[in-house]
Design a protein around this motif. Sequence first.
Motif, PDB file in Angstrom:
ATOM      1  N   ALA A 163       0.831  -1.193   0.000  1.00 44.45           N
ATOM      2  CA  ALA A 163       0.000   0.000   0.000  1.00 44.45           C
ATOM      3  C   ALA A 163       0.881   1.264   0.000  1.00 44.45           C
ATOM      4  CB  ALA A 163      -0.927  -0.001   1.199  1.00 44.45           C
ATOM      5  N   ARG A 164       1.961   1.238   0.769  1.00 39.56           N
ATOM      6  CA  ARG A 164       2.816   2.427   0.827  1.00 39.56           C
ATOM      7  C   ARG A 164       3.503   2.689  -0.513  1.00 39.56           C
ATOM      8  NH1 ARG A 164       6.684   4.931   5.394  1.00 39.56           N
ATOM      9  NH2 ARG A 164       7.755   6.325   3.986  1.00 39.56           N
ATOM     10  N   LEU A 165       3.923   1.638  -1.193  1.00 35.54           N
ATOM     11  CA  LEU A 165       4.559   1.803  -2.499  1.00 35.54           C
ATOM     12  C   LEU A 165       3.593   2.461  -3.474  1.00 35.54           C
ATOM     13  CD1 LEU A 165       6.887   1.429  -4.443  1.00 35.54           C
ATOM     14  CD2 LEU A 165       6.138  -0.935  -4.775  1.00 35.54           C
ATOM     15  N   ARG A 166       2.362   1.972  -3.507  1.00 35.05           N
ATOM     16  CA  ARG A 166       1.345   2.556  -4.387  1.00 35.05           C
ATOM     17  C   ARG A 166       1.112   4.023  -4.012  1.00 35.05           C
ATOM     18  NH1 ARG A 166      -2.978  -0.017  -2.764  1.00 35.05           N
ATOM     19  NH2 ARG A 166      -3.565   1.731  -1.469  1.00 35.05           N
ATOM     20  N   ASP A 167       0.988   4.291  -2.708  1.00 35.23           N
ATOM     21  CA  ASP A 167       0.766   5.662  -2.247  1.00 35.23           C
ATOM     22  C   ASP A 167       1.923   6.575  -2.652  1.00 35.23           C
ATOM     23  OD1 ASP A 167      -1.580   4.754  -1.127  1.00 35.23           O
ATOM     24  OD2 ASP A 167      -0.811   4.754   0.939  1.00 35.23           O
ATOM     25  N   ASN A 168       3.144   6.072  -2.571  1.00 36.46           N
ATOM     26  CA  ASN A 168       4.305   6.861  -2.977  1.00 36.46           C
ATOM     27  C   ASN A 168       4.248   7.201  -4.456  1.00 36.46           C
ATOM     28  OD1 ASN A 168       5.455   7.096  -0.467  1.00 36.46           O
ATOM     29  ND2 ASN A 168       6.993   5.501  -0.788  1.00 36.46           N
ATOM     30  N   ALA A 169       3.883   6.222  -5.271  1.00 37.61           N
ATOM     31  CA  ALA A 169       3.807   6.448  -6.717  1.00 37.61           C
ATOM     32  C   ALA A 169       2.722   7.473  -7.046  1.00 37.61           C
ATOM     33  CB  ALA A 169       3.558   5.131  -7.447  1.00 37.61           C
ATOM     34  N   VAL A 170       1.575   7.354  -6.406  1.00 38.02           N
ATOM     35  CA  VAL A 170       0.482   8.303  -6.629  1.00 38.02           C
ATOM     36  C   VAL A 170       0.912   9.706  -6.198  1.00 38.02           C
ATOM     37  CG1 VAL A 170      -1.852   8.945  -5.866  1.00 38.02           C
ATOM     38  CG2 VAL A 170      -1.352   6.575  -6.521  1.00 38.02           C
ATOM     39  N   PHE A 171       1.532   9.811  -5.034  1.00 37.26           N
ATOM     40  CA  PHE A 171       1.989  11.110  -4.523  1.00 37.26           C
ATOM     41  C   PHE A 171       3.011  11.741  -5.467  1.00 37.26           C
ATOM     42  CE2 PHE A 171       5.200  13.557  -2.227  1.00 37.26           C
ATOM     43  CZ  PHE A 171       4.423  14.547  -1.658  1.00 37.26           C
ATOM     44  N   PHE A 172       4.013  10.972  -5.880  1.00 37.96           N
ATOM     45  CA  PHE A 172       5.086  11.508  -6.715  1.00 37.96           C
ATOM     46  C   PHE A 172       4.545  11.960  -8.069  1.00 37.96           C
ATOM     47  CE2 PHE A 172       9.152  10.814  -9.200  1.00 37.96           C
ATOM     48  CZ  PHE A 172       9.814  11.899  -8.656  1.00 37.96           C
ATOM     49  N   ARG A 173       3.698  11.146  -8.685  1.00 42.81           N
ATOM     50  CA  ARG A 173       3.115  11.535  -9.975  1.00 42.81           C
ATOM     51  C   ARG A 173       2.287  12.809  -9.839  1.00 42.81           C
ATOM     52  NH1 ARG A 173       3.090   6.190 -10.903  1.00 42.81           N
ATOM     53  NH2 ARG A 173       4.132   5.627 -12.835  1.00 42.81           N
ATOM     54  N   ALA A 174       1.479  12.874  -8.789  1.00 43.81           N
ATOM     55  CA  ALA A 174       0.641  14.057  -8.583  1.00 43.81           C
ATOM     56  C   ALA A 174       1.499  15.300  -8.380  1.00 43.81           C
ATOM     57  CB  ALA A 174      -0.283  13.837  -7.384  1.00 43.81           C
ATOM     58  N   ARG A 175       2.554  15.161  -7.619  1.00 44.39           N
ATOM     59  CA  ARG A 175       3.436  16.302  -7.349  1.00 44.39           C
ATOM     60  C   ARG A 175       4.118  16.774  -8.628  1.00 44.39           C
ATOM     61  NH1 ARG A 175       3.703  20.423  -6.108  1.00 44.39           N
ATOM     62  NH2 ARG A 175       5.267  21.351  -4.780  1.00 44.39           N
ATOM     63  N   LEU A 176       4.603  15.820  -9.447  1.00 40.53           N
ATOM     64  CA  LEU A 176       5.215  16.195 -10.722  1.00 40.53           C
ATOM     65  C   LEU A 176       4.207  16.900 -11.617  1.00 40.53           C
ATOM     66  CD1 LEU A 176       7.455  13.088 -11.481  1.00 40.53           C
ATOM     67  CD2 LEU A 176       8.180  15.331 -10.648  1.00 40.53           C
ATOM     68  N   CYS A 177       2.995  16.380 -11.660  1.00 34.97           N
ATOM     69  CA  CYS A 177       1.941  16.995 -12.477  1.00 34.97           C
ATOM     70  C   CYS A 177       1.689  18.431 -12.024  1.00 34.97           C
ATOM     71  CB  CYS A 177       0.672  16.167 -12.382  1.00 34.97           C
ATOM     72  SG  CYS A 177      -0.701  16.825 -13.352  1.00 34.97           S
ATOM     73  N   GLU A 178       1.599  18.641 -10.708  1.00 34.89           N
ATOM     74  CA  GLU A 178       1.393  19.991 -10.173  1.00 34.89           C
ATOM     75  C   GLU A 178       2.520  20.940 -10.574  1.00 34.89           C
ATOM     76  OE1 GLU A 178       1.124  19.331  -5.985  1.00 34.89           O
ATOM     77  OE2 GLU A 178      -0.828  18.346  -6.144  1.00 34.89           O
ATOM     78  N   LEU A 179       3.711  20.390 -10.743  1.00 35.14           N
ATOM     79  CA  LEU A 179       4.874  21.200 -11.119  1.00 35.14           C
ATOM     80  C   LEU A 179       5.041  21.317 -12.635  1.00 35.14           C
ATOM     81  CD1 LEU A 179       7.293  19.814  -8.388  1.00 35.14           C
ATOM     82  CD2 LEU A 179       6.339  22.140  -8.508  1.00 35.14           C
ATOM     83  N   GLY A 180       4.099  20.739 -13.397  1.00 38.89           N
ATOM     84  CA  GLY A 180       4.124  20.851 -14.856  1.00 38.89           C
ATOM     85  C   GLY A 180       5.009  19.847 -15.557  1.00 38.89           C
ATOM     86  N   ILE A 181       5.339  18.755 -14.884  1.00 37.25           N
ATOM     87  CA  ILE A 181       6.212  17.741 -15.470  1.00 37.25           C
ATOM     88  C   ILE A 181       5.376  16.523 -15.842  1.00 37.25           C
ATOM     89  CG2 ILE A 181       8.176  16.209 -15.044  1.00 37.25           C
ATOM     90  CD1 ILE A 181       9.232  18.407 -13.146  1.00 37.25           C
ATOM     91  N   PRO A 182       5.420  16.107 -17.109  1.00 35.87           N
ATOM     92  CA  PRO A 182       4.601  14.969 -17.551  1.00 35.87           C
ATOM     93  C   PRO A 182       5.156  13.643 -17.044  1.00 35.87           C
ATOM     94  CG  PRO A 182       6.038  15.661 -19.323  1.00 35.87           C
ATOM     95  CD  PRO A 182       6.238  16.648 -18.190  1.00 35.87           C
ATOM     96  N   THR A 183       4.282  12.677 -16.860  1.00 41.78           N
ATOM     97  CA  THR A 183       4.694  11.322 -16.486  1.00 41.78           C
ATOM     98  C   THR A 183       3.946  10.326 -17.350  1.00 41.78           C
ATOM     99  OG1 THR A 183       3.014  11.027 -14.771  1.00 41.78           O
ATOM    100  CG2 THR A 183       5.120  11.996 -14.083  1.00 41.78           C
ATOM    101  N   ARG A 184       4.463   9.113 -17.361  1.00 41.22           N
ATOM    102  CA  ARG A 184       3.810   7.990 -18.062  1.00 41.22           C
ATOM    103  C   ARG A 184       3.686   6.833 -17.097  1.00 41.22           C
ATOM    104  NH1 ARG A 184       7.227   7.618 -23.671  1.00 41.22           N
ATOM    105  NH2 ARG A 184       6.649   9.657 -24.490  1.00 41.22           N
ATOM    106  N   GLY A 185       2.658   6.018 -17.322  1.00 37.07           N
ATOM    107  CA  GLY A 185       2.484   4.792 -16.559  1.00 37.07           C
ATOM    108  C   GLY A 185       1.777   5.000 -15.237  1.00 37.07           C
TER     109      GLY A 185
END
Length: 108
Positions: free
Chosen positions: A1-23
């Motif tokens: 659960a923590r790994l998934r939460d970390n991935a969701v958090f990191f992707r969301a943070r990058l998106c907020e900063l204008g950085i695209p992600t995949r996957g």
Amino acid sequence: ARLRDNAVFFRARLCELGIPTRGTAHIVAVPTGGEARTTHLGEQLAERGVLALAARYPTVPYGDGLLRFGLTALHTQGMLERTARLLADLWGQAYGGDGCFSIRFTKK
């Protein structure tokens, strides 16, 4: 659960900063728009203590590039926040402050 939460958090943070992600998995891929950009950002991150795999041809199509961040359950949100902010700062320095909007993707 923590790994998934970390991935969701990191992707969301990058998106907020204008950085695209995949996957959607724990490996967060950031398209950079080119091999030279990928190499440059990967080296700059490494110099600052962040490991991101700079994927270039033949791992990705010729001329493209991805930074791949391998997250674990041991990463803290503080570490991920620091990494997201660092990437955003380097991104802005490398591309004149325009962020991801300066990257032009073309289809071959």
